[in-house]
Scaffold this active site. Structure first.
Site, PDB file in Angstrom:
ATOM      1  N   HIS A   1       0.624  -1.315  -0.106  1.00 50.00           N
ATOM      2  CA  HIS A   1      -0.128  -0.072   0.160  1.00 50.00           C
ATOM      3  C   HIS A   1       0.954   1.356   0.199  1.00 50.00           C
ATOM      4  CE1 HIS A   1      -2.656   3.078   1.631  1.00 50.00           C
ATOM      5  NE2 HIS A   1      -3.860   2.211   1.455  1.00 50.00           N
TER       6      HIS A   1
ATOM      7  N   HIS B   1      -7.772   0.343  -4.380  1.00 51.89           N
ATOM      8  CA  HIS B   1      -8.763   1.219  -3.155  1.00 51.89           C
ATOM      9  C   HIS B   1      -9.135   2.326  -3.782  1.00 51.89           C
ATOM     10  CE1 HIS B   1      -6.715  -0.361   0.636  1.00 51.89           C
ATOM     11  NE2 HIS B   1      -7.087  -1.198   0.007  1.00 51.89           N
TER      12      HIS B   1
ATOM     13  N   CYS C   1      -3.805   2.744  -4.289  1.00 53.67           N
ATOM     14  CA  CYS C   1      -4.798   3.578  -3.671  1.00 53.67           C
ATOM     15  C   CYS C   1      -4.952   4.838  -3.978  1.00 53.67           C
ATOM     16  CB  CYS C   1      -4.371   3.847  -2.030  1.00 53.67           C
ATOM     17  SG  CYS C   1      -5.340   4.538  -0.884  1.00 53.67           S
TER      18      CYS C   1
ATOM     19  N   ASP D   1     -13.137   2.890  -0.795  1.00 52.02           N
ATOM     20  CA  ASP D   1     -12.184   3.446   0.537  1.00 52.02           C
ATOM     21  C   ASP D   1     -12.995   4.250   1.206  1.00 52.02           C
ATOM     22  OD1 ASP D   1      -9.922   3.362   1.948  1.00 52.02           O
ATOM     23  OD2 ASP D   1      -8.732   4.079   0.367  1.00 52.02           O
ATOM     24  N   HIS D   2     -12.487   4.795   2.179  1.00 51.95           N
ATOM     25  CA  HIS D   2     -13.185   5.553   3.145  1.00 51.95           C
ATOM     26  C   HIS D   2     -14.135   6.392   2.528  1.00 51.95           C
ATOM     27  CE1 HIS D   2      -8.927   6.377   4.777  1.00 51.95           C
ATOM     28  NE2 HIS D   2      -9.267   5.178   4.799  1.00 51.95           N
TER      29      HIS D   2
ATOM     30  N   TYR E   1     -15.076   4.903   7.776  1.00 53.71           N
ATOM     31  CA  TYR E   1     -15.388   3.414   7.688  1.00 53.71           C
ATOM     32  C   TYR E   1     -16.959   2.901   8.080  1.00 53.71           C
ATOM     33  CZ  TYR E   1     -10.786   2.240   6.473  1.00 53.71           C
ATOM     34  OH  TYR E   1      -9.839   2.136   5.567  1.00 53.71           O
TER      35      TYR E   1
HETATM   36  C1  DNO Z   1      -6.444   3.532   6.080  1.00 52.94           C
HETATM   37  C2  DNO Z   1      -5.938   2.466   5.413  1.00 52.94           C
HETATM   38  C3  DNO Z   1      -4.568   2.061   5.864  1.00 52.94           C
HETATM   39  C4  DNO Z   1      -3.932   0.751   4.901  1.00 52.94           C
HETATM   40  C5  DNO Z   1      -2.768   0.227   5.507  1.00 52.94           C
HETATM   41  C6  DNO Z   1      -2.473  -0.861   4.607  1.00 52.94           C
HETATM   42  O1  DNO Z   1      -7.767   3.598   6.089  1.00 52.94           O
HETATM   43  O2  DNO Z   1      -5.840   2.684   3.930  1.00 52.94           O
HETATM   44  O3  DNO Z   1      -4.781   1.764   6.982  1.00 52.94           O
HETATM   45  O4  DNO Z   1      -5.140  -0.179   5.397  1.00 52.94           O
HETATM   46  O5  DNO Z   1      -1.946   1.208   5.336  1.00 52.94           O
HETATM   47  O6  DNO Z   1      -1.417  -1.475   5.048  1.00 52.94           O
END
Ligand code: DNO
Length: 346
Positions: free
Chosen positions: A197, A264, A235, A309-310, A323
């Site tokens: 990531h 992501h 991401c 993602d978020h 989340y």
């Molecule tokens: C945050 C996430 C990170 C991700 C880690 C992967 O919301 O995108 O915490 O899970 O960096 O190792």
């Protein structure tokens, strides 16, 4: 493409039952959260998690994250035992049917935000990052950041930061290479694809080195072990917060090589200084053209995993910032809708 949703285990306020009701949702991304970093995850715990997810009608084939112990990033003599444990985790997860493992190599701090509930014009709240606020933090007095877990006591954090003073970017690269040369052959052997990531945000913070920030860093990582087992979590929000990065071009380049295993997807509104706030997923809501990014995945024939993602906190939802259920569900449906349209048009 397979659509997934992050779930933090039985303590997550979002239930598997609700996640399953999101149109097109098939997979859960999770991890074992109650084992100390660096230890081997017991097989019973992995299998119990898998059974819980499958009982809800969902599949468990990807993990985020198996964290990397700081001693490995620091290149300390203890790293060999910790790397052996990491190898064992890969084997155990493979035996439970896991195909993709997401991890990161950020010293000390994982993702960093300066607020977890910035109020947006429409009344929703989101995570945000301000460079100025981070620069104003005097780390000799300890860090107080929202979301920063208090897993280190202030004196431990100081000791760790002191150790990192010896580590510049090239040393961190050497430690990443050492780690990858040890774990990638194991992943390859058991059919697991590792997916690093990127740094979030994609630049050094608190004087700590960061090496997963841009196109050249990603290309360099892939060359360390030139096999699909050594791949990326791309991401959009993390990389997109760097003005140097064109996420669509990254998808075309690395997705075209079959090296992106986990996508992501989130949008952000980013300023030229690199400050940002997280927005709804639609292209029209932020600085990133998510539609163009999704199209790039479609064009390269991406068959890996997506996850919205978020999300913002909307409709009065409370819970783990970023989340919640609702905005991430909207994100998943938006992406699934685009994918369906792209499929039908091609
Ligand atoms: C945050 C996430 C990170 C991700 C880690 C992967 O919301 O995108 O915490 O899970 O960096 O190792």
């Amino acid at each position: 493409m397979k659509m997934s949703f992050r779930w933090f285990g039985t303590s997550d306020p979002v239930s598997l039952e609700y996640i399953r009701q999101i149109p097109g949702m098939t997979h859960i991304v999770s991890a074992i959260y109650d084992e100390p970093v660096g230890e081997v995850w017991p097989m019973e715990k992995i299998l119990a998690l898998k059974a819980t997810i499958e009982a809800a009608g969902l599949q468990f084939t990807l993990v985020e994250s198996v964290p990397v112990h700081e001693d490995i990033k620091l290149g300390k003599p203890t790293r060999d035992r910790l790397i052996a444990n990491y190898q064992q985790n890969i084997r155990n997860l493979a035996a439970a049917g896991i195909e993709v493992i997401c991890y990161n190599f950020m010293p000390v701090f994982d993702w960093t935000r300066t607020t977890l509930s910035k109020k947006l014009e429409d009344g929703s709240t989101c995570l945000a990052f301000s460079t100025k606020e981070v620069e104003e933090i005097d780390i000799s007095k300890g860090i107080s950041l929202p979301g920063w877990d208090s897993s280190y006591r202030p004196e431990e954090l100081q000791a760790l930061l002191t150790e990192y003073r010896e580590i510049d970017e090239e040393k961190l690269w050497a430690h990443l290479a050492y780690f990858l040369r040890a774990i990638i052959p194991v992943a390859e052997e058991c059919g697991v694809r590792m997916a690093i990531h990127p740094d979030d945000p994609p630049r050094p913070i608190f004087g700590l080195p960061r090496i997963v920030k841009n196109r050249d860093d990603l290309a360099r990582i892939l060359k360390i072990a030139d096999t699909p087992a050594n791949g990326l979590t791309l991401c959009s929000g993390s990389l997109g917060a760097g003005p140097q990065n064109n996420v669509e071009a990254l998808v075309r380049e690395f997705g075209g090589m079959g090296r992106i295993h986990f996508a992501h997807l989130r949008n952000i509104k980013v300023t030229p200084e690199g400050d940002f706030e997280e927005t709804a997923h639609l292209s029209s809501c932020g600085s990133l053209d998510i539609a163009a990014i999704v199209k790039a995945y479609h064009d390269v024939g991406f068959d890996g995993y997506f996850r919205p993602d978020h999300g913002r906190m909307i409709w009065g939802e409370t819970g783990k910032p970023g989340y919640g259920l609702y905005d991430r569900a909207l994100g998943a449906v938006y992406i699934n809708g685009m994918w369906e349209a792209l499929d039908k048009a091609s």
